[in-house]
Design an enzyme around this catalytic site. Structure first.
Site, PDB file in Angstrom:
ATOM      1  N   GLU A   1       0.870  -1.175   0.000  1.00  0.00           N
ATOM      2  CA  GLU A   1       0.000   0.000   0.000  1.00  0.00           C
ATOM      3  C   GLU A   1       0.906   1.223   0.000  1.00  0.00           C
ATOM      4  O   GLU A   1       1.775   1.360   0.850  1.00  0.00           O
ATOM      5  CB  GLU A   1      -0.872   0.034   1.259  1.00  0.00           C
ATOM      6  CG  GLU A   1      -2.071  -0.877   1.201  1.00  0.00           C
ATOM      7  CD  GLU A   1      -2.891  -0.806   2.484  1.00  0.00           C
ATOM      8  OE1 GLU A   1      -3.689  -1.724   2.692  1.00  0.00           O
ATOM      9  OE2 GLU A   1      -2.705   0.146   3.271  1.00  0.00           O
TER      10      GLU A   1
ATOM     11  N   ASP B   1      -6.131   9.395  10.094  1.00  0.00           N
ATOM     12  CA  ASP B   1      -4.827   8.861  10.470  1.00  0.00           C
ATOM     13  C   ASP B   1      -4.303   9.444  11.768  1.00  0.00           C
ATOM     14  O   ASP B   1      -4.543  10.604  12.087  1.00  0.00           O
ATOM     15  CB  ASP B   1      -3.821   9.117   9.352  1.00  0.00           C
ATOM     16  CG  ASP B   1      -4.030   8.153   8.197  1.00  0.00           C
ATOM     17  OD1 ASP B   1      -3.873   6.934   8.436  1.00  0.00           O
ATOM     18  OD2 ASP B   1      -4.366   8.600   7.096  1.00  0.00           O
TER      19      ASP B   1
ATOM     20  N   TYR C   1     -10.633  -4.592   3.308  1.00  0.00           N
ATOM     21  CA  TYR C   1      -9.723  -4.152   4.359  1.00  0.00           C
ATOM     22  C   TYR C   1     -10.565  -3.970   5.619  1.00  0.00           C
ATOM     23  O   TYR C   1     -11.405  -3.085   5.673  1.00  0.00           O
ATOM     24  CB  TYR C   1      -9.075  -2.831   3.931  1.00  0.00           C
ATOM     25  CG  TYR C   1      -7.996  -2.277   4.854  1.00  0.00           C
ATOM     26  CD1 TYR C   1      -8.079  -2.374   6.231  1.00  0.00           C
ATOM     27  CD2 TYR C   1      -6.896  -1.621   4.309  1.00  0.00           C
ATOM     28  CE1 TYR C   1      -7.098  -1.858   7.047  1.00  0.00           C
ATOM     29  CE2 TYR C   1      -5.908  -1.086   5.124  1.00  0.00           C
ATOM     30  CZ  TYR C   1      -6.013  -1.210   6.492  1.00  0.00           C
ATOM     31  OH  TYR C   1      -5.055  -0.673   7.307  1.00  0.00           O
TER      32      TYR C   1
END
Lengths: 276, 411
Positions: free
Chosen positions: A51, A62, A177
């Site tokens: 990734e 994040d 994911y």
């Protein structure tokens, strides 16, 4: 229909009956040259899928490690165009390791969706993960990406209940994911039992491989995940390693690459011993 | 022959029926959030629909507006200001007289009542100038809910009185050290908190931005401003105002004033963005004048950004306007050319700040000082029977230290 690199890689993992290692690094972190060096050497260190983060000024999902990594790359002049160039360079020496671009929508939107998909495909990108594009916004990028022959990998989370899962999985391809915690990257990690139950739940809804990420930092954690899921995703721990070799003025030591690869090797050994 | 493509969009039957079912105002708005938040966003939308249909919710709002916020706020004719400019009649909508000193509480009251209906037990908010943080901390004290406010370090330094106020009210103020350490970064951090505590937490967004349904619900809660102006102006002058002026950061006070008038074609509407050092210098917060469409913080709107789609820093003397984006409905109204978006510089706002203090005995916040700066440009050019309403959306107590510093006065 021809299979994609991602499909081939997960099929190979399955026949080797082991879990895979998905490594996340940010394109251009700490700078273009070291990032390219690191990227090229990830597969031999044991990364099964890569990734590649597209740096963004405001990575809202994040944690501090990936935020810092994005800013290091941007400070050194990284752009989406250069990210694609990085993939082009990588593909000259590796035609099999899947590369997934991961990031936020605005840089892609700014680049222009049709141009981006064309250039990404030409560069050798296999899939996209765009954090701020839920299924409700599929017309923006997901559908055009699928038409362009790129996998669009969706995030499923602990808040995605059984009722919503089919919506999330509808246009997902390549793999799913699973974000193992409600939270941001690189913070806490989920309990193994919870992950196992969640993967089981996903598998009832889809035949796609399931990779699990968020909060996986050590080889043991990666091994525990690889036992119950098709792959473990590690990101914050890797970019923290890179960051440890960047001084206050933003100058990076070449040791950043070696040290990060050492961690990748540990993690790779972890996922390989998981099911033995 | 009629041209099929017109350069200006044709007038519409209504400008007030947005957004569509996808949360879009034309191409703007939407729900650009991480999957973790998506189920909750859908839940908020459902809960808001139910609340709107429930007369008890309206009754509750009405009660707190009257007895706690202190509404209606006066529509005040400013005689000395009017005389000073020598043109249009200037009315000030006195939302700075609300409890907590700004329009922000109109929205916070609505959202906390919604949060309570949804059974949420913890409140978070972002704040720039601190007005929204104070208003959120206030309603949290009132309803006994724990409150965490994210505020950029830069803003904490320039809005000390509000930081202390929030703490007095029992809120935890978390300094945000990422990015430019202003409103944008506070919003990033609040979103990170929300993703982490999604089960228990309601995020009270302070402006008409963010993922659908926030732009709509904040607009609806703020529209009380314009609704009051309609009847107040009818009482004062027997007709509609001719011109509305309001400052715009995210744009909640402006949307609150504008929205009830959007279909009155005779009413001219001006939104005043923060011009910082001047839009031509690149150091400003004028997203519509100096930005282009992009996606940030859950919605598509005009953003200050570079050619790579990276978000640029905003610059303004006013912490409340120091944001690189704007509410999506404003972006749409800009493209539809229904509202004219202009800008005022830091310097012009500082002058207006002092002028209103001296002429009317009202110390305005730096945010509406931008609106007044624009009023000072147009009022002298307009006839004496022209009616301007400017939204005085906040008071200046919080700004006196920062203004003193800019004027070189040591306190």
């Amino acid at each position: 229909m021809t299979t994609t690199r991602i499909e081939r890689r997960f099929a190979a993992l399955k026949s080797a009956s082991r879990g895979g290692l998905v490594t996340f690094i940010t394109a251009g972190d700490p700078n273009y040259e070291l990032s390219l060096d690191l990227l090229r050497r990830l597969p031999e260190a044991g990364a099964d899928v890569i990734e590649l983060g597209m740096p963004f000024t405001d990575p809202m999902a994040d944690g501090p490690a990936i935020q810092a990594s994005s800013l290091r790359a941007l400070r050194n002049g990284m752009t989406l165009k250069k990210t694609l160039q990085l993939v082009t360079e990588f593909r000259k020496g590796d035609t099999e390791t899947p590369i997934i671009l991961m990031g936020y929508y605005n840089p892609i939107y700014s680049y222009g969706v049709p141009a981006f998909l064309k250039d990404a495909k030409a560069a050798g990108v296999d899939g996209l993960i765009v954090v701020d594009l839920p299924p409700e916004e599929d017309e923006e990028l997901c559908i055009p990406a699928l038409r362009a022959g790129l996998n669009f990998i969706r995030l499923a989370t602990p808040t995605t209940d059984d009722k919503r899962l089919p919506t999330v999985l509808r246009n997902t391809s390549g793999f799913v994911y699973y974000v193992s915690i409600a939270g941001i990257t690189g913070t806490r990690s989920a309990a193994n039992a919870d992950v196992s139950a969640a993967v089981g739940r996903l598998k009832r809804h889809t035949d796609l491989p399931v990779a699990v990420g968020f909060g996986i930092k050590t080889a043991d954690q990666a091994a525990a995940i690889a036992k119950v899921a098709d792959a473990a995703v590690v990101g914050s721990a890797l970019v923290s390693r890179i960051g440890a070799h960047v001084d206050e003025r933003g100058t990076a030591s070449p040791k950043a690459v070696e040290d990060t690869l050492a961690l990748v090797r540990e993690l790779a050994a972890g996922v390989r011993r998981a099911r033995q | 022959m009629i041209a099929l493509t017109a350069s200006a969009p044709a007038p519409r039957n209504t400008y007030r029926n947005g957004p569509d079912e996808f949360g879009r105002f034309g191409m703007f708005g939407g729900r650009f959030v991480a999957e973790t938040l998506m189920p909750l966003i859908l839940e908020v939308e459902k809960a808001y629909k139910a609340a709107k249909a429930d007369p008890k919710f309206a009754e509750e709002m009405e009660y707190y507006r009257k007895h706690y916020i202190g509404r209606p706020s006066p529509l005040y004719f400013a005689p000395r200001l009017t005389e000073h400019f020598g043109g249009a009649k200037i009315y000030l909508k006195r939302d700075e007289l609300n409890h907590t000193g700004s329009h922000k509480i109109n929205n916070c009251m609505g959202q906390i009542l919604l949060a309570k209906r949804m059974g949420k037990t913890r409140i978070i908010a972002e704040t720039g100038a601190g007005q929204h943080g104070v208003a959120t901390a206030t309603v949290c004290a009132l309803f006994n809910l724990p409150c965490t406010v994210y505020m950029g370090e830069t803003d904490i330094a320039r809005q000390q009185p509000n930081v202390f106020r929030m703490k007095l009210l029992g809120a935890e103020v978390v300094p945000v050290k990422s990015g430019t350490r202003t409103l944008k970064d506070a919003m990033n951090e609040a979103l990170r908190d929300w993703v982490t505590n999604v089960e228990s937490t309601f995020y009270i967004i302070g402006t008409v931005a963010g993922p659908h349904p926030y732009p709509t619900l904040v607009r609806d809660f703020q529209s009380i401003i314009g609704e009051e102006v309609r009847w107040q102006m009818a009482e004062a002058e027997g007709r509609l105002p001719d011109t509305l002026v309001a400052c715009i950061g995210g744009g909640s006070n402006a949307m609150g004033l504008f929205h009830p008038f959007l279909d009155d074609q005779s009413v001219e509407v001006y939104g005043v963005e923060a011009g910082g050092d001047g839009v031509e210098t690149g150091r400003h917060a004028a997203s519509l004048t100096g930005g282009r469409p992009g996606v940030l913080h859950g919605n598509r709107t005009y953003l200050l950004q570079n050619e790579d789609g990276q978000i640029n820093d905003a610059h303004s003397i006013s912490a409340g306007l120091d944001y690189p984006g704007i509410g999506p409905e404003h972006a749409w109204l800009h493209d539809m050319k229904r509202v004219k978006y202009v800008s005022a510089t830091d310097k012009e706002a500082l002058e207006a700040f002092q002028l209103l203090s001296k002429l009317e005995g009202i110390i305005p916040a730096l945010e509406p000082s931008h609106a007044l700066a624009y009023v000072s440009k147009i009022a002298p050019t307009l006839p004496k029977d022209h009616l301007i309403v400017m939204n005085l959306c906040g008071r200046g107590d919080k700004d006196i230290f920062a203004v003193a510093q800019h004027l070189g006065v040591k306190l």
